[in-house]
Design an enzyme around this catalytic site. Structure first.
Site, PDB file in Angstrom:
ATOM      1  N   ARG A 102      19.350 -39.686  32.128  1.00 29.17           N
ATOM      2  CA  ARG A 102      18.822 -38.453  32.737  1.00 29.17           C
ATOM      3  C   ARG A 102      17.498 -38.162  32.048  1.00 29.17           C
ATOM      4  NH1 ARG A 102      21.603 -32.706  33.933  1.00 29.17           N
ATOM      5  NH2 ARG A 102      22.233 -33.995  35.691  1.00 29.17           N
ATOM      6  N   HIS A 129      18.463 -37.198  42.514  1.00 26.28           N
ATOM      7  CA  HIS A 129      19.752 -37.048  41.827  1.00 26.28           C
ATOM      8  C   HIS A 129      20.833 -37.767  42.661  1.00 26.28           C
ATOM      9  CE1 HIS A 129      22.631 -35.626  39.106  1.00 26.28           C
ATOM     10  NE2 HIS A 129      22.582 -34.330  39.286  1.00 26.28           N
ATOM     11  N   GLN A 132      24.734 -37.041  42.198  1.00 23.00           N
ATOM     12  CA  GLN A 132      25.175 -35.759  42.749  1.00 23.00           C
ATOM     13  C   GLN A 132      25.415 -35.880  44.253  1.00 23.00           C
ATOM     14  OE1 GLN A 132      25.653 -32.537  41.181  1.00 23.00           O
ATOM     15  NE2 GLN A 132      26.601 -32.231  43.171  1.00 23.00           N
ATOM     16  N   ASP A 219      20.043 -24.970  45.633  1.00 19.79           N
ATOM     17  CA  ASP A 219      19.850 -25.370  44.228  1.00 19.79           C
ATOM     18  C   ASP A 219      18.942 -24.318  43.585  1.00 19.79           C
ATOM     19  OD1 ASP A 219      19.663 -26.837  41.844  1.00 19.79           O
ATOM     20  OD2 ASP A 219      18.173 -28.247  42.628  1.00 19.79           O
ATOM     21  N   CYS A 259      24.914 -27.871  43.704  1.00 22.57           N
ATOM     22  CA  CYS A 259      25.085 -28.891  42.660  1.00 22.57           C
ATOM     23  C   CYS A 259      25.472 -28.277  41.318  1.00 22.57           C
ATOM     24  CB  CYS A 259      23.812 -29.723  42.525  1.00 22.57           C
ATOM     25  SG  CYS A 259      22.336 -28.723  42.243  1.00 22.57           S
ATOM     26  N   ARG A 287      32.155 -35.348  41.243  1.00 25.04           N
ATOM     27  CA  ARG A 287      31.191 -36.109  40.434  1.00 25.04           C
ATOM     28  C   ARG A 287      31.928 -37.203  39.662  1.00 25.04           C
ATOM     29  NH1 ARG A 287      26.413 -33.903  38.752  1.00 25.04           N
ATOM     30  NH2 ARG A 287      26.052 -36.038  38.036  1.00 25.04           N
TER      31      ARG A 287
HETATM   32  N1  NVA Z   1      17.089 -29.265  40.496  1.00 27.04           N
HETATM   33  C1  NVA Z   1      17.956 -29.081  39.350  1.00 27.04           C
HETATM   34  C2  NVA Z   1      19.225 -29.837  39.545  1.00 27.04           C
HETATM   35  C3  NVA Z   1      20.217 -29.655  38.422  1.00 27.04           C
HETATM   36  C4  NVA Z   1      21.472 -30.452  38.647  1.00 27.04           C
HETATM   37  C5  NVA Z   1      17.220 -29.551  38.100  1.00 27.04           C
HETATM   38  O1  NVA Z   1      16.572 -30.591  38.137  1.00 27.04           O
HETATM   39  O2  NVA Z   1      17.300 -28.850  37.079  1.00 27.04           O
HETATM   40  N1   CP Z   2      24.816 -30.940  38.853  1.00 26.04           N
HETATM   41  C1   CP Z   2      24.537 -31.492  37.655  1.00 26.04           C
HETATM   42  O1   CP Z   2      23.961 -32.569  37.546  1.00 26.04           O
HETATM   43  O2   CP Z   2      24.979 -30.772  36.590  1.00 26.04           O
HETATM   44  P1   CP Z   2      24.593 -31.003  35.069  1.00 26.04           P
HETATM   45  O3   CP Z   2      23.155 -30.649  34.923  1.00 26.04           O
HETATM   46  O4   CP Z   2      25.507 -30.066  34.316  1.00 26.04           O
HETATM   47  O5   CP Z   2      24.845 -32.439  34.709  1.00 26.04           O
END
Ligand code: NVA
Ligand code: CP
Length: 301
Positions: A102, A129, A132, A219, A259, A287
């Site tokens: 990530r 993502h 997800q 989101d 998400c 997930r």
């Molecule tokens: N758009 C959000 C998704 C988190 C799962 C982010 O990148 O923080």
């Molecule tokens: N939705 C998601 O990816 O959650 P986290 O940021 O907690 O991993």
């Protein structure tokens, strides 16, 4: 399938295979049927951003599959001090059977795959993502019985989630609409691809986007890495919210997905969130099952 870098790389058949295996693994887990497909395998999990769901579901997933997982915070490995991704990829390939990462730049994930010799899984970048959205598609199929032909509407920022939902939704034969401000539309290449390959609309009118939707999705307005823009974004996205008046134009049996983490009274009201908590938390659980399916497909001998 060698890696999971983005959904654009997967065929509809490959996505279906993952979803079918995910359903099977979920059934087995619920019924206490052991599935040690990855005995003796180790997954490295590199994080340069925070996570609850991705971290815990990948770690538990590896244990469920008879393997193990290593949490590698970028603050604690040399990557965070500037060791090149190219070198990190070659070093870690000698120790691990796969890497989930990530991070910010999609190009870093692609470089890891190019220089490493083990499967790489994208656990979120600024661009997309995919893990997800595999769980989201699984949840839609679970609640609606099928995916194809249903209308998926995403409200909010044209961000990583919007990108993966567009690609995953269109590949699986959904009609996809995006309701977002003109200044924050999704990537133009993805929108062009979606328009050529399916039924796709992007509009700043959220009521037009949500009309007759089977699935409403949203989101956060400020993603990880955009914390300093949060106040400005609150003004830009005001009104881009899933609430009772938006629900009223969707199908009466529309489901709501998020998400997570969610910011109540920003992108979604607390009322709508709680009314749809059943789907949203099933989505979060999925997930685990969807990622276990990805791990089996990529790491099993
Ligand atoms: N758009 C959000 C998704 C988190 C799962 C982010 O990148 O923080
Ligand atoms: N939705 C998601 O990816 O959650 P986290 O940021 O907690 O991993």
């Amino acid at each position: 399938m060698k890696h999971l870098l983005k959904l654009m790389d997967l065929s509809p058949d490959e996505i279906n295979e993952i979803l079918n295996l995910a359903d099977q693994l979920k059934y087995e887990k619920r019924n206490g049927i052991e599935h040690h497909h990855l005995k003796g395998k180790t997954l490295g999990m590199i994080f340069t951003k925070s996570s609850t769901r991705t971290r815990v579901s990948f770690e538990v997933g590896m244990y469920d599959l008879g393997g193990s997982a290593l949490f590698l915070s970028s603050n604690d490995i040399q990557l965070g001090r500037g060791e090149p991704v190219e070198d990190t990829a070659r070093v870690l390939s000698g120790y691990l059977d796969g890497i989930m990462i990530r991070t910010y730049k999609q190009s870093d994930v692609e470089t890891l795959a190019e220089y490493g010799s083990i499967p790489i899984i994208n656990g979120l970048t600024d661009y997309c993502h995919p893990c997800q959205v595999l769980a989201d598609l699984m949840t839609i199929r679970e609640f609606k019985g099928s995916i194809k032909g249903h209308k998926l509407c995403y409200i909010g920022d044209g961000n990583n989630m919007a990108h993966s939902l567009i690609v995953g939704g269109i590949k699986m034969g959904m009609s996809v609409s995006i309701g977002c401000p003109e200044s924050h539309q999704p990537d133009s290449d993805i929108m062009e691809w979606a328009s050529k390959n399916g039924d796709f609309v992007c509009t700043s009118d959220i009521y037009e986007a949500a009309k007759d939707a089977d699935v409403l999705y949203t989101d956060v307005w400020a993603s990880m890495g955009q914390e300093s823009e949060a106040e400005r974004r609150k003004k830009i996205f005001a009104g881009y919210q899933i609430n009772d008046s938006l629900m009223a134009v969707a199908k009466p049996d529309a489901m709501v997905l998020h998400c997570l983490p969610a910011h109540r009274e920003e992108e979604i009201t607390a009322k709508v969130f709680e009314e749809h908590a059943k789907e949203i938390f099933e989505e979060a659980e999925n997930r685990l099952h969807a990622q276990k399916a990805v791990l089996v497909k990529l790491l099993k001998d």
